[in-house]
Enzyme design. Structure first.
Site, short mmCIF file in Angstrom:
data_model
loop_
_atom_site.label_atom_id
_atom_site.label_comp_id
_atom_site.label_asym_id
_atom_site.label_seq_id
_atom_site.Cartn_x
_atom_site.Cartn_y
_atom_site.Cartn_z
N ILE A 1 -12.57 -15.45 -6.52
CA ILE A 1 -12.08 -15.50 -7.79
C ILE A 1 -12.34 -14.18 -7.90
O ILE A 1 -12.89 -12.96 -8.32
CB ILE A 1 -13.91 -16.59 -8.71
N LYS B 1 -23.82 -9.44 -1.27
CA LYS B 1 -24.07 -9.35 -2.87
C LYS B 1 -25.83 -8.63 -2.72
O LYS B 1 -26.21 -8.65 -3.87
CB LYS B 1 -24.38 -10.59 -3.12
N ARG C 1 -21.72 -8.19 16.58
CA ARG C 1 -23.30 -7.75 17.99
C ARG C 1 -22.70 -8.69 19.18
O ARG C 1 -23.21 -7.90 20.18
CB ARG C 1 -23.79 -9.11 17.64
N VAL D 1 0.97 -1.17 -0.11
CA VAL D 1 0.17 0.07 0.03
C VAL D 1 0.69 1.31 0.41
O VAL D 1 0.24 2.54 -0.56
CB VAL D 1 -1.18 -0.03 1.19
N GLY E 1 -22.69 -29.02 6.32
CA GLY E 1 -22.07 -27.88 6.88
C GLY E 1 -22.23 -27.07 5.50
O GLY E 1 -21.82 -25.18 5.32
N VAL F 1 -19.70 -11.77 -5.79
CA VAL F 1 -19.92 -12.48 -6.23
C VAL F 1 -18.70 -13.39 -6.63
O VAL F 1 -17.36 -13.19 -7.31
CB VAL F 1 -20.05 -11.53 -7.75
N GLU G 1 -15.45 -7.28 -4.79
CA GLU G 1 -15.05 -8.41 -5.72
C GLU G 1 -15.73 -9.60 -4.76
O GLU G 1 -16.13 -10.69 -5.37
CB GLU G 1 -14.13 -8.10 -5.70
N LYS H 1 -26.26 -12.49 -7.54
CA LYS H 1 -25.15 -12.46 -8.51
C LYS H 1 -25.14 -11.70 -10.04
O LYS H 1 -24.45 -11.56 -10.31
CB LYS H 1 -24.46 -13.58 -8.08
P1 NAP Z 1 -21.20 -14.29 9.01
O1 NAP Z 1 -20.28 -15.18 9.97
O2 NAP Z 1 -22.76 -14.47 9.82
O3 NAP Z 1 -20.96 -12.67 9.52
C1 NAP Z 1 -21.22 -11.38 10.00
C2 NAP Z 1 -20.36 -11.07 11.53
O4 NAP Z 1 -21.78 -9.61 10.92
C3 NAP Z 1 -20.98 -11.18 13.12
O5 NAP Z 1 -19.65 -10.67 13.02
C4 NAP Z 1 -22.04 -10.86 13.41
O6 NAP Z 1 -21.65 -10.23 14.93
C5 NAP Z 1 -21.63 -9.26 12.74
N1 NAP Z 1 -23.19 -8.66 12.79
C6 NAP Z 1 -24.51 -8.96 12.02
N2 NAP Z 1 -24.98 -7.56 12.11
C7 NAP Z 1 -24.56 -6.82 12.88
C8 NAP Z 1 -25.48 -5.60 13.31
N3 NAP Z 1 -26.25 -5.50 13.59
N4 NAP Z 1 -24.65 -4.82 14.29
C9 NAP Z 1 -23.48 -5.53 13.93
N5 NAP Z 1 -22.61 -6.92 13.73
C10 NAP Z 1 -23.04 -7.35 13.16
O7 NAP Z 1 -21.23 -14.14 7.78
P2 NAP Z 1 -20.29 -13.91 7.07
O8 NAP Z 1 -20.47 -15.54 6.32
O9 NAP Z 1 -18.99 -13.56 7.11
O10 NAP Z 1 -20.76 -13.06 5.39
C11 NAP Z 1 -20.43 -11.93 5.78
C12 NAP Z 1 -20.73 -11.36 4.31
O11 NAP Z 1 -19.69 -11.93 2.98
C13 NAP Z 1 -21.85 -11.06 3.21
O12 NAP Z 1 -22.44 -10.00 2.69
C14 NAP Z 1 -21.98 -13.10 2.83
O13 NAP Z 1 -23.09 -12.45 1.58
C15 NAP Z 1 -20.52 -12.03 2.35
N6 NAP Z 1 -19.75 -13.93 2.05
C16 NAP Z 1 -19.43 -14.76 2.54
C17 NAP Z 1 -18.89 -16.01 2.25
C18 NAP Z 1 -19.22 -16.97 2.53
O14 NAP Z 1 -18.11 -18.31 2.57
N7 NAP Z 1 -19.51 -16.55 4.45
C19 NAP Z 1 -18.60 -16.40 0.55
C20 NAP Z 1 -18.83 -14.53 -0.06
C21 NAP Z 1 -19.59 -13.71 0.38
P3 NAP Z 1 -21.89 -11.79 15.47
O15 NAP Z 1 -20.41 -12.09 15.70
O16 NAP Z 1 -21.61 -10.77 17.11
O17 NAP Z 1 -22.91 -12.88 15.46
N1 HSE Z 2 -24.74 -19.53 -0.42
C1 HSE Z 2 -23.33 -19.50 -1.19
C2 HSE Z 2 -22.85 -20.61 -1.77
C3 HSE Z 2 -22.06 -18.89 -0.21
O1 HSE Z 2 -23.03 -21.47 -1.82
O2 HSE Z 2 -22.49 -20.40 -3.03
C4 HSE Z 2 -21.74 -16.86 -0.28
O3 HSE Z 2 -22.46 -16.92 -1.45
#
Ligand code: NAP
Ligand code: HSE
Length: 440
Positions: free
Chosen positions: A148, A117, A59, A47, A199, A144, A141, A217
């Site tokens: 990738i 998304k 939360r 950077v 899972g 979706v 990025e 997406k």
């Molecule tokens: P997650 O495991 O449910 O984590 C969400 C986090 O946000 C947790 O730390 C939660 O706190 C916090 N949170 C939720 N609501 C909140 C609020 N109102 N105020 C403060 N903190 C809050 O979700 P994730 O899987 O990391 O996904 C995060 C994003 O990445 C999403 O948009 C998802 O679509 C995207 N994404 C995820 C994946 C994947 O494989 N997981 C892949 C691509 C994109 P707590 O920990 O205290 O509950």
């Molecule tokens: N639930 C999604 C999947 C992952 O099965 O590909 C995050 O978008």
């Protein structure tokens, strides 16, 4: 300076540091925090200044979060988002309150990186406008196909080309289920139950299996590929819940595999773009047919580049964090150099047409009474609706006959009308299946 000095919020803080506020410390956020800590020196070198994590909003601050310094945790996400950090990384997911936090960050002059998304498919246009007015970056990025590199290649590397079609496997859960159905001949419900136990699938798998995750997406991909605004409401969506073991076996028998595809393409007459998600029969020789398990891949067709494919892990904390960090480094570099990424390109006032206007070929399977004249009667209905037949296959005899008709490319609404009319014929007992075919 040690790695942790480069990311801690207190010791070693320097007003020249690029400050980073992390809103969300879950599956992805915790990996972003870990990689920021572990790679702090490398990231600082890339950077041009250290990245300093100023807070991680969650939360429940009492939950153990290995790797995240406890003094950085806060449950006041609104305040952290509006704190004026150089970059706010939104990783809480969902539309609200993420939308409010992202708008607050932009209003406070922060660049924003998100993996959301749902938010971008619904509010992306407005958020881009707000970011442009505020003179900040907005990157997503990871929203979706996880790890990738896809959105930047589409928006930047292919910006000089004319894309005619983007189609991809952008949901790992459904690809995992369909792969096992194809390879093991298993039933949908059994594989879904396994996927939940392992899972891969959520306890409530609706967003994945109904195609809604892929549709969000698809909207983002179509916006970038066609330089226009496409929202979730523009995407027609059909999931995999009704795909049976028999459908998968029949496809296999004919040299095809069934995949849930997100497709955005220009209609042959150039009148507009159709964006849709549905189960699709792909020839086994197509590059997307080889994408197994929870992997994602996106296949792009462009006038000058020809066919380009992107493949990799579409989900998971660490892979997704890689894409988030890539955006973060880019946004941070812009802060250091006082520059900005290109604004969203939405100059193209192209019509977004309903999926009923999409053209593909089809396999349609009817259960019929096998007697003289039945085939002619059915073929006449196809002809009356302007749907051209390219092949016919019959199995079984008398009342048990199964008639599979393959069509040339047809407009979706003409095919639907044909199938409905054939279904009314006395000799037709049932419309047993309709499947779109792409890529042959
Ligand atoms: P997650 O495991 O449910 O984590 C969400 C986090 O946000 C947790 O730390 C939660 O706190 C916090 N949170 C939720 N609501 C909140 C609020 N109102 N105020 C403060 N903190 C809050 O979700 P994730 O899987 O990391 O996904 C995060 C994003 O990445 C999403 O948009 C998802 O679509 C995207 N994404 C995820 C994946 C994947 O494989 N997981 C892949 C691509 C994109 P707590 O920990 O205290 O509950
Ligand atoms: N639930 C999604 C999947 C992952 O099965 O590909 C995050 O978008």
């Amino acid at each position: 300076m040690s790695d942790s000095d480069n990311v801690s919020g207190s010791a070693g803080a320097d007003s020249n540091d690029v400050t980073v506020a992390l809103v969300g410390g879950g599956t992805v956020g915790s990996q972003v925090a870990r990689l920021l800590l572990e790679s702090a020196d490398d990231l600082a070198a890339r950077v041009g200044r250290p990245l300093r994590l100023t807070g991680v909003a969650v939360r429940d601050t009492a939950k153990p979060r290995p790797g995240i310094p406890a003094d950085l945790l806060t449950d006041d996400a609104a305040a952290l988002a509006a704190s004026g950090a150089d970059v706010v990384v939104e990783l809480i997911g969902g539309v609200s309150p993420a939308d409010e936090y992202v708008r607050a960050a932009i209003a406070a002059g922060s660049s924003v990186v998100s993996a959301n998304k749902a938010l971008m498919a619904e509010q992306g246009g407005d958020l881009h406008e707000a970011a442009e007015e505020a003179g900040v970056d907005l990157f997503y990025e990871a929203a979706v196909a996880g790890a990738i590199p896809l959105l930047r290649p589409l928006g930047d590397s292919l910006a000089g080309d004319r894309i005619s079609r983007v189609m991809g496997i952008v949901n790992g859960t459904t690809n995992y289920i369909l792969t096992r159905m194809d390879e093991e001949g298993a039933d949908y419900a059994d594989v879904l139950a396994d996927a939940q136990a392992l899972g891969y699938a959520e306890a409530d798998p609706t967003a994945d299996v109904a195609g809604l995750d892929a549709a969000a997406k698809a909207a983002i991909l179509a916006s970038l590929a066609f330089h226009t605004r496409v929202t979730l409401d523009d995407v027609s969506c059909e999931g995999i819940e009704n795909v049976t073991a028999a459908d998968v076996a029949a496809a296999r028998d004919m040299g095809f595999v069934i995949k849930l595809l997100a497709i955005a393409d220009v209609t042959p007459d150039g009148a507009g773009v159709c964006v849709r998600v549905h189960p699709t029969m792909l020839p086994r020789t197509h590059p997307l047919a080889a994408v197994r398990g929870a992997f994602n891949a996106v296949f792009v067709e462009a006038d000058a580049a020809g066919q380009v494919m992107f493949y990799g892990q579409g989900a998971g904390g660490e892979p997704t964090a890689s894409a988030v960090l890539g955006d973060l480094v880019t946004a941070a570099r812009h802060r250091v150099s006082g520059s900005l990424g290109a604004a969203a390109s939405t100059y193209n006032d192209v019509a977004i047409l309903p999926a009923t206007q999409a053209r593909t070929s089809y396999y349609v399977n009817f259960s019929v009474t096998d007697k003289p004249g039945v085939l002619a009667e059915i073929a006449q209905v196809f002809a009356d609706n302007g749907v051209s037949i390219s092949g016919v296959r019959q199995e079984g005899l008398t009342d048990q006959a199964s008639l599979t008709i393959r069509t040339h490319e047809a407009v979706d609404e003409a095919l639907r009308a044909t199938v409905a009319a054939v279904g009314e014929l006395d000799s037709v007992r049932e419309v047993a299946g309709v499947m779109r075919v792409v890529g042959d």
